[in-house]
Design a protein around this motif. Sequence first.
Motif: not given
Lengths: 478, 244
Positions: A436-443, A448-457, A466-475
């Motif tokens: 996994l590259d750095q961005e995939e790894a962070v995502s 995973g850190f947010c899972k408890e909340v994401l699974q409420q949606l 989930q996509k948004l979480v990854s996009i927001s932290l790019e770079g």
Amino acid sequence: MKTEDLKNTQEYKYGFTTEVENIRAPKGLNEETIKFISKIKKEPKWMLDWRLKAYNRLKALKEPNWQKPKYPKINYQDLYYYSAPKSASEKPKSLDEIDPKILETYKKLGIPLVEQQRLNGIAVDAVFDSVSVATTFKDELTKKGIIFCSISEAIQKHPELVKKYLGSVIPLSDHYFATLNSAVFTDGSFVYIPPNTRCPMELSTYFRINASETGQFERTLIIADKGSYVSYLEGCTAPMRDENQLHAANVELVALDDAEIKYSTVQNWYPGDKNGVGGIYNFVTKRGACRGKNSKISWTQVETGSAITWKYPSCILQGDNSVGEFYSIAITNNFQKADTGTKMIHLGKNTKSKIISKGISAGNADNMYRGLVDIKNKASNSRNYTQCDSLLMGNKCGAHTVPYIKNNNATSTIEHEATTTKINEDQLYYCNQRGLDQEEAVSLIVNGFCKEVLQQLPMEFAVEAQKLVSISLEGSVG
Amino acid sequence: MLSIQNLEAKIDNKNILNGLNLNINPGEVHAIMGPNGSGKSTLANVLSGKNGYETKGQIKFNGENLGELTTEERAQKGIFLAFQYPLEIPGVNTNIFLRTSLNAVRKAKGEKEIDTLSFLKLIKEKASELGIDEKFLSRQLNVGFSGGEKKKNEILQMKLLQPKLSILDETDSGLDIDALRIVADGVNSYKNKDNAFLIITHYQRLLDYIRPDFIHVLSNGKIAKTGGSELGIELEKTGYANIG
């Protein structure tokens, strides 16, 4: 937006504006503006009176200033308070009649406004700027006696419900921004679920700020009558622009005996650029009243956008055995700032509340959890559980947790847990070693850190979030 | 396949590897033994591209200079490290991690991403070969796993990703005899003429199950002695004191 700005829109996926001619109220905050709004919406006199009452209260109020993120002074006389797409002044009867530009905008946002909605089970009351342009699935909902329409329509067609509940959770002179909203709100959603009815689909509204210099003041009111259930989704994206924009929405929820409301938000307003220029001020008042016994209100929010996010979706646990929940992910990157959390006010006996907050900070951003748990003296055998986790990326960002805890009943208990961690280099290395590259790894790690909340949606929303979480932290990790 | 020449590695200004040479050809199993602090894990970390090491010398992997590649590029090109202490990633489902990983490797090779159904079929098959319960795959990655489960999970990942060079960093430590046998069976069933293994271990025990072609004794950051599989048995008797 200037054309040269368009070249830079890649960083903010949803940064584009649509050329639609606007009808605008004159600039400035005064009685004339309020009358203009009320008139253009063909409101009855009681509604105009209510707005003017709010406006008069507003004159005596000051903007609060206890929050951590500071912002430049807003000149309220320099804002437009009403702006509507021209083509919507004659209400369209079907999707075919809608300005193709608007439909195109929704398409870019991936909003399924056509037949696939049915497949997805989503009814959308889409708010484009200030006027609702399309409401779908009304027929199906009408059969069950469910009312899902714009608040403007509800004021005309269901005045008894609006009169009874509007302002009953957020009083007219609650605080500066809420009162401002009461005076000048333009549109939003109205939902009424009749007794013993389970809403057969997720109700959803997409918001979008479009016209330049338009403060947007949504007003949403959701009433779940006895023994009913509704899940409501709110998602927002905003086009890219330079000047700051104020967004001060009011959302009121009322749950009567044995009713349940689930309210989910994905907030992705324009956050400003990498250097902290521009972005939305998202100062929102969201409050739910668990008015009946055994009622339940659950807030889930994924806050990734806005230059400043300042909001505390709250629950007033009035009915005995009522339950309030707050699940939150707040992501701040670059120069974004968030001061968010919840208030759980326990009034009834055996009331329960649960708070799960995940704050993620990157770049130079600052992220604050601020929450109040207040157990009043009559709320015997009540319980609160709070868990606040903060994740830091890099060493220029900040995370803060400020819990206010009051317990006035000896039979009730409050639990609070908090952690602050930095993103773990070894976890990143482990992921990298698996290709996994750095961005995939962070995502992966952050999701995973947010899972408890994401699974409420709800499912469809969770994927987007989930996509948004990854996009927001790019770079954000170098 | 792998050629290491005169490798030096420093961390926090401390010399760990001091001119290490090693050649590994396809189809070979090499074991590295040596006392604590001799540089065994550093070698594994440097080969996989972990940050924080200052290195000199040359490492070539299938003709390419490894020093120029990132950790993920090395992984995508077929270097796999079974971690001594596999990391826990809370909230991340094991299945999802494995699929993301497999797809990252496939994508880098220019192959199509695997769809969910085919993946589930594949992973169930690989898991059952290692006697891993399916339920284990829907748990959070390594969270609350026993030492043995974590190591089995590493071997599962190896079999899934099909690397060319597998480095096992003390995979045998902390394993009971049954888990050890499962891990060894996993390695033996994957071994073929096109791939190679570098097995780092303290004990002969694992080498009773995985027969190495070469055993190297690492001492003070260099290979002090190389022999066949009989060298391990000898070390078990005499210890490392006489070497180096």
